[in-house]
Design a protein around this motif. Structure first.
Motif: not given
Length: 473
Positions: A51-58, A121-124, A148-155, A341-350
């Motif tokens: 869905f979403g970006s995954l389908s558009a450029t998948g 899908l609604p989450g991302h 959700v970016g960087g190879g992170f996968v979440v439910t 520094i990367g952790i700050l981006y992951k926690r507070n933005a994307s």
């Protein structure tokens, strides 16, 4: 939930951490669900939906291939990149899939792997749904995941927990970190209170999760893969990158030119080192575009920046006779600082281009590299924070509009430009005392807000910007 340096830097496969590595991990994770719930033997068919970006450029990002490989039981860290395409071809042509690598089931590519081009899908923006059916066509189990970016996968549940800013690591059964931080201000405070560098704050937190020597050994393995990735990019003989855009591979030719220039007298060119920085970044991202082995740093789309800047430091700043142990420590300091520094981006933005545009990928990587270089050049924590802020401030608003849905134009050159920008940011910070008008936290918040305001067509959909103004064929 607490993040590790091994979360920010992980070994995978090109061309995209969110669109290739993530979907492969999600598919593999779904097979674990089937195994855990005793449904593997009764599964007669799997349907995957993007869905979403995954389908558009998948397709351009290899998302469809990644899903097939994950369902076959492959992991992005261990898969042989050269064996990936043949495995997918066999599944499609033979119309069978070795589920989890142990059980053959029918596989009809058009029917069993669906790209919903205009649905999300609604989450991302990067949503994936898997459904397992029995022989009678009844649904056995359905799961939805987000890359959700960087190879992170979440439910869904994990995504909501990640967004819960009040959560404490002790709720997850983890030992609390000795030096917790979620903002730049908190990170600087930990450094000041304990008299530690940013790298040593990260080391102490990592030591609370496991044996520090083992973790450092794994980080050095990641550096080895970064070096191998550059070498592989320089040795490629195919003149054109895969994917149909007919983009010329430049790294091998540039390498030959620089080697010759070195013989002729490198001192005649004041930009000699910068030429090599460009080369390092191009080599990594051309390898990424070729579905090669890569390190997410923090994403594949921005994978060339941190290796290029670290190669620059290792080759042009450290003296040739630097003792091995000192060199090892400096490289670790660089990567631990970048991870903090990367952790700050992951926690507070994307760090997801599909969520905030390329400012979240190239921008965060540039910031991480700038701060890390500043640190190993002798910068104080305040100067490191300043360098990181400069690195992101001048990438704010950067769109993600890959031509043809491929991680090639403008992505490859963008890594080279951002690598040089990171070096300049570090040097600017070092001539100051760390006192500056815009804080890193403010810049990260601005990046998040800018991403929220950005039209979706500029966020990894190939429906705006260069993607529609540059012919893909």
């Amino acid at each position: 939930m607490a993040l590790s340096i091994l979360d920010l830097f992980s070994i995978g496969i090109g061309p995209s951490s969110s669109h290739t590595v993530g979907p492969m991990r999600a598919a593999r994770r779904f097979t674990y669900v089937l195994e855990r719930e005793g449904l593997l033997e009764s599964t007669a068919r799997i349907k995957g939906e993007l869905f979403g970006s995954l389908s558009a450029t998948g397709v351009g990002h290899g998302s469809d291939m990644a899903v097939i490989l994950g369902l076959c039981g492959h992991d992005p860290e261990t898969i042989d990149p050269d064996a990936a395409a043949p495995q997918v071809t066999r599944c499609v042509e033979e119309r069978t899939l070795p589920l989890a690598g142990v059980r053959q089931i029918p596989f009809d590519r058009p029917k069993d792997l669906v790209l919903h081009m205009r649905r999300s899908l609604p989450g991302h923006p990067n949503g994936i749904r898997f459904t397992a059916f029995d022989a009678a066509g009844e649904v056995l189990v359905t799961r939805e995941y987000y890359s959700v970016g960087g190879g992170f996968v979440v439910t869904d549940e994990e995504l909501n927990a990640e967004l819960d800013e009040t959560q404490d690591v002790t709720r997850h059964g983890e030992d609390p970190e000795p030096h917790p931080f979620s903002t730049g201000v908190e990170l600087l405070s930990q450094c000041e209170i304990h008299g530690k560098s940013i790298a040593d704050v990260m080391r102490a937190n990592e030591a609370s999760r496991g044996d520090l020597a083992e973790i450092e050994a794994k980080v050095l393995e990641i550096w080895d893969v970064m070096q191998q990735c550059v070498d592989n990019g320089l040795r490629r003989t195919e003149p054109i990158l895969p994917g149909g855009l007919k983009v010329k591979r430049r790294a091998p030719g540039l390498h030959a030119q620089l080697a010759q220039k070195g013989k002729d007298g490198k001192d005649k060119d004041p930009m000699w080192a910068m030429e090599w920085v460009n080369l390092f970044a191009l080599a990594v991202n051309e390898e990424n575009a070729s579905f090669g082995r890569i390190v997410t740093a923090p994403t594949n789309g921005a994978a060339g920046i941190i290796p290029a800047v670290l190669h620059y430091y290792d080759r042009f700043v450290l003296a040739e006779d630097t003792p091995d142990e000192e060199r090892r420590t400096k490289i670790l300091d660089f990567l631990f600082t970048a991870a903090a520094i990367g952790i700050l981006y992951k926690r507070n933005a994307s760090i997801s281009g599909a969520e905030v545009g390329c400012q979240g990928e190239v921008g965060s990587a540039c910031s991480m590299a700038a701060g890390a270089l500043c640190a190993v050049l002798g910068g104080t924590p305040l100067q490191v924070e300043n360098a990181a802020e400069i690195g992101i401030e001048h990438n704010l608003g950067l769109t993600c509009d890959p031509v043809g849905g491929l991680v090639q134009v403008p992505c490859i050159e963008r890594n080279a430009i951002a690598s040089v920008k990171a070096i300049n940011a570090a040097r600017l910070a070092l001539v100051g005392d760390g006192d500056h008008r815009v804080t890193l936290d403010q810049a990260i918040r601005t990046m998040r807000d800018t991403g929220a305001d950005m039209k979706s067509k500029y966020k990894e959909t190939s429906r705006g910007g260069l993607a529609v103004n540059v012919p893909a064929c």
